[in-house]
Design an enzyme around this catalytic site. Structure first.
Site, PDB file in Angstrom:
ATOM      1  N   ALA A 124      22.195  48.085  -6.739  1.00  0.00           N
ATOM      2  CA  ALA A 124      22.942  48.612  -5.594  1.00  0.00           C
ATOM      3  C   ALA A 124      22.278  49.878  -5.062  1.00  0.00           C
ATOM      4  CB  ALA A 124      24.386  48.903  -6.001  1.00  0.00           C
ATOM      5  N   GLY A 131      19.528  51.924   4.961  1.00  0.00           N
ATOM      6  CA  GLY A 131      18.888  50.648   4.615  1.00  0.00           C
ATOM      7  C   GLY A 131      17.426  50.907   4.322  1.00  0.00           C
ATOM      8  N   TRP A 156      25.630  44.855   0.635  1.00  0.00           N
ATOM      9  CA  TRP A 156      24.577  43.861   0.413  1.00  0.00           C
ATOM     10  C   TRP A 156      24.160  43.774  -1.052  1.00  0.00           C
ATOM     11  CZ3 TRP A 156      24.159  40.430   3.876  1.00  0.00           C
ATOM     12  CH2 TRP A 156      24.116  40.715   5.232  1.00  0.00           C
ATOM     13  N   GLU A 364      14.583  43.720   0.315  1.00  0.00           N
ATOM     14  CA  GLU A 364      13.605  44.453  -0.503  1.00  0.00           C
ATOM     15  C   GLU A 364      12.490  45.054   0.369  1.00  0.00           C
ATOM     16  OE1 GLU A 364      12.929  43.150  -4.416  1.00  0.00           O
ATOM     17  OE2 GLU A 364      14.745  41.952  -4.461  1.00  0.00           O
TER      18      GLU A 364
HETATM   19  C1  LIG Z   1      21.073  38.789   2.061  1.00  0.00           C
HETATM   20  C2  LIG Z   1      20.759  40.200   1.710  1.00  0.00           C
HETATM   21  C3  LIG Z   1      20.738  40.578   0.377  1.00  0.00           C
HETATM   22  C4  LIG Z   1      20.458  41.904   0.039  1.00  0.00           C
HETATM   23  N1  LIG Z   1      20.515  42.275  -1.288  1.00  0.00           N
HETATM   24  C5  LIG Z   1      20.426  43.601  -1.595  1.00  0.00           C
HETATM   25  C6  LIG Z   1      20.661  44.054  -2.942  1.00  0.00           C
HETATM   26  O1  LIG Z   1      20.878  43.254  -3.872  1.00  0.00           O
HETATM   27  N2  LIG Z   1      20.662  45.381  -3.183  1.00  0.00           N
HETATM   28  C7  LIG Z   1      20.413  46.310  -2.194  1.00  0.00           C
HETATM   29  O2  LIG Z   1      20.431  47.492  -2.485  1.00  0.00           O
HETATM   30  N3  LIG Z   1      20.169  45.912  -0.914  1.00  0.00           N
HETATM   31  C8  LIG Z   1      20.176  44.594  -0.597  1.00  0.00           C
HETATM   32  N4  LIG Z   1      19.968  44.173   0.686  1.00  0.00           N
HETATM   33  C9  LIG Z   1      19.682  45.171   1.719  1.00  0.00           C
HETATM   34  C10 LIG Z   1      18.271  45.066   2.272  1.00  0.00           C
HETATM   35  O3  LIG Z   1      17.349  45.544   1.353  1.00  0.00           O
HETATM   36  C11 LIG Z   1      18.273  45.802   3.630  1.00  0.00           C
HETATM   37  O4  LIG Z   1      18.978  44.976   4.526  1.00  0.00           O
HETATM   38  C12 LIG Z   1      16.867  46.074   4.128  1.00  0.00           C
HETATM   39  O5  LIG Z   1      16.224  47.038   3.322  1.00  0.00           O
HETATM   40  C13 LIG Z   1      16.857  46.568   5.581  1.00  0.00           C
HETATM   41  O6  LIG Z   1      17.803  47.576   5.770  1.00  0.00           O
HETATM   42  P1  LIG Z   1      18.845  47.464   6.977  1.00  0.00           P
HETATM   43  O7  LIG Z   1      19.441  46.106   6.941  1.00  0.00           O
HETATM   44  O8  LIG Z   1      19.762  48.617   6.919  1.00  0.00           O
HETATM   45  O9  LIG Z   1      17.962  47.538   8.283  1.00  0.00           O
HETATM   46  P2  LIG Z   1      17.486  48.890   9.026  1.00  0.00           P
HETATM   47  O10 LIG Z   1      16.911  49.837   8.042  1.00  0.00           O
HETATM   48  O11 LIG Z   1      18.578  49.357   9.911  1.00  0.00           O
HETATM   49  O12 LIG Z   1      16.292  48.330   9.894  1.00  0.00           O
HETATM   50  C14 LIG Z   1      16.499  47.608  11.110  1.00  0.00           C
HETATM   51  C15 LIG Z   1      15.132  47.279  11.712  1.00  0.00           C
HETATM   52  O13 LIG Z   1      14.421  48.483  11.977  1.00  0.00           O
HETATM   53  C16 LIG Z   1      13.154  48.447  11.344  1.00  0.00           C
HETATM   54  N5  LIG Z   1      12.791  49.798  10.902  1.00  0.00           N
HETATM   55  C17 LIG Z   1      13.538  50.691  10.203  1.00  0.00           C
HETATM   56  N6  LIG Z   1      12.836  51.802   9.970  1.00  0.00           N
HETATM   57  C18 LIG Z   1      11.604  51.609  10.482  1.00  0.00           C
HETATM   58  C19 LIG Z   1      10.412  52.380  10.544  1.00  0.00           C
HETATM   59  N7  LIG Z   1      10.342  53.602   9.998  1.00  0.00           N
HETATM   60  N8  LIG Z   1       9.343  51.858  11.172  1.00  0.00           N
HETATM   61  C20 LIG Z   1       9.378  50.627  11.719  1.00  0.00           C
HETATM   62  N9  LIG Z   1      10.469  49.835  11.699  1.00  0.00           N
HETATM   63  C21 LIG Z   1      11.565  50.327  11.085  1.00  0.00           C
HETATM   64  C22 LIG Z   1      13.310  47.500  10.167  1.00  0.00           C
HETATM   65  O14 LIG Z   1      12.065  46.950   9.792  1.00  0.00           O
HETATM   66  C23 LIG Z   1      14.259  46.472  10.732  1.00  0.00           C
HETATM   67  O15 LIG Z   1      13.525  45.511  11.455  1.00  0.00           O
HETATM   68  C24 LIG Z   1      20.178  42.847   1.048  1.00  0.00           C
HETATM   69  C25 LIG Z   1      20.170  42.452   2.400  1.00  0.00           C
HETATM   70  C26 LIG Z   1      20.448  41.154   2.733  1.00  0.00           C
HETATM   71  C27 LIG Z   1      20.467  40.762   4.190  1.00  0.00           C
END
Ligand SMILES: Cc1cc2nc3c(=O)[nH]c(=O)nc-3n(C[C@H](O)[C@H](O)[C@H](O)COP(=O)(O)OP(=O)(O)OC[C@H]3O[C@@H](n4cnc5c(N)ncnc54)[C@H](O)[C@@H]3O)c2cc1C
Length: 383
Positions: A124, A131, A156, A364
């Site tokens: 977690a 994210g 998530w 990830e």
């Molecule tokens: C099905 C599923 C299972 C998951 N399982 C886990 C889990 O077990 N444990 C856990 O902790 N998390 C988990 N996650 C979370 C997952 O790791 C995050 O969704 C992921 O890291 C992206 O974060 P976010 O969704 O907040 O997107 P955001 O960080 O809001 O990003 C949105 C978009 O902006 C882009 N972006 C953000 N910052 C930058 C930058 N500096 N430069 C260029 N582009 C950028 C990203 O690439 C993305 O395209 C899971 C997610 C899903 C959907």
């Protein structure tokens, strides 16, 4: 250099392949429909020793490294990606940090139960406001006597609703730069104040639950601090290096299933009086899919090998995840295209594979975050 699996790895691959063929592939559509895994599948994987694959033998595991795990994960994900991510999170994101940073007491408490499959592991890190920028987390752990009291919300959390151990990252010092004040805790989700919340409705890997977890004055014993105080963020990042290799293996497995389905369908579908696989345009798609799958596997195995040698592998893990996840989506798209209209229905497996492949570019570390990791490494090395 040797590109051949040794005898032990070949046996392991064949065992995982047989299990995936006979038990997972026939259930994958059901897992997707019922939005849950059949419990028998988890019990069978425990019996086969897969839940403890990377856990040291003295704690009941098989004591294998990351390379064997990639071989297994590719086969399991070829059968069912929802099962595959459950196995990956259990081994790479939970058992691995306990093995690497746990003290003797923590290892004795958790590893045998993870190895036998008595409990499942979860990780977690992500929160509603953090994210990609995981270090911006706001979940707090405050000291109270010998305990820590957790407050905040994680989202998530894959396997969160089925887990018996969750590695939770929380802020333990707000007075220092954000990544320097985070610690990791080994949390039993049965603790008072640990509330498993809503399960997300997802595009793909629907058999794997991803849930919100709220901590409300959740009291965690001081004995469950993993590693050093305020040194949790490096643990999270190092753990993700291993996790990314796991997800890259998942991508290779899904891509292989896409190629399997494309080969099968194109051999039986006839147009203009012949099977469509006799058209060069279809053959080129099959050839490109196969080539990219093989290239991705090499990147995955190299990153896993480096990790097994205890060498830095952050860039290689990110390269493997970046290439393999984009490749899996390419293969899913091409396979669906080869199925024509039939591929756009749930009559064929490729519809589910197309949905399952999508997540490999997000979790990830999303695709652009992998690029960021790779570019930072190149620039810092001046190479
Ligand atoms: C099905 C599923 C299972 C998951 N399982 C886990 C889990 O077990 N444990 C856990 O902790 N998390 C988990 N996650 C979370 C997952 O790791 C995050 O969704 C992921 O890291 C992206 O974060 P976010 O969704 O907040 O997107 P955001 O960080 O809001 O990003 C949105 C978009 O902006 C882009 N972006 C953000 N910052 C930058 C930058 N500096 N430069 C260029 N582009 C950028 C990203 O690439 C993305 O395209 C899971 C997610 C899903 C959907």
């Amino acid at each position: 250099m040797d590109f051949q699996l040794n005898e032990e790895l070949e046996l392991l691959r064949n065992m995982a392949r047989d299990f995936a063929e006979s038990e997972l592939k026939p259930r994958a559509a059901k897992h997707d429909r019922q939005e849950a895994l059949d419990p028998e599948v988890l019990a069978q994987m425990s019996e086969l020793g897969l839940m403890g694959l990377t856990i040291p033998e003295e704690y009941g595991g098989a004591g294998m490294g990351n390379l064997p795990l990639t071989v297994v994960l590719e086969e399991i994900n070829r059968g069912c990606a929802a099962t595959g991510v459950t196995l990956s999170v259990h081994n790479s994101l939970t058992a691995s940090p306990v093995t690497k940073w746990g003290n003797d007491e923590q290892k004795r408490e958790w590893l045998p139960r993870l190895a036998s499959g008595e409990i499942l592991g979860a990780y977690a890190l992500t929160e509603p406001g953090s994210g990609s920028d995981a270090a911006a987390m706001s979940t707090k752990a405050e000291r109270d006597g010998d305990d820590w009291v957790l407050n905040g919300t994680k989202i998530w959390v894959t396997t969160g609703s089925m887990a018996g151990l969750i590695v939770v990252y929380a802020r333990t010092d707000s007075s220092v730069p954000k990544s320097k004040g985070i610690s990791a805790f080994l949390v039993d989700p049965a603790l008072e104040g640990c509330r498993i919340g809503k399960k997300e409705k997802k595009v793909g890997i629907r058999g794997s639950p991803a849930v919100e977890i709220e901590f409300v004055d959740c009291r965690v014993s001081g004995k469950q601090l993993l590693g050093e105080l305020n040194r949790g963020f490096p643990i999270a990042l190092d753990t993700l290096d291993g996790g990314r290799i796991g997800i890259a293996s998942q991508a290779v497995g899904i891509a292989r299933a896409c190629l399997d389905e494309a080969l099968k369908y194109s051999a039986v579908r006839e147009q203009f009086g012949k099977p469509i696989n006799s058209f060069q345009a279809i053959q080129w798609k099959l050839a490109d899919m196969s080539t990219r799958i093989d290239a991705a596997r090499l990147l995955v195995q190299k990153a896993a090998w480096l990790r097994d040698q205890q060498q830095p592998c952050g860039r290689e893990a990110a390269e493997a995840k970046l290439f393999a996840s984009v490749m899996a989506n390419y293969c899913a798209d091409e396979s669906l295209q080869i199925h024509g209209g039939a591929g756009y229905t749930d009559h064929f497996e490729v519809e589910r594979l197309f949905r399952d492949a999508r997540i490999t570019e997000i979790y990830e570390g999303a695709t652009d975050i992998q690029r960021l990791v790779i570019a930072r490494s190149l620039i810092s090395q001046g190479a």
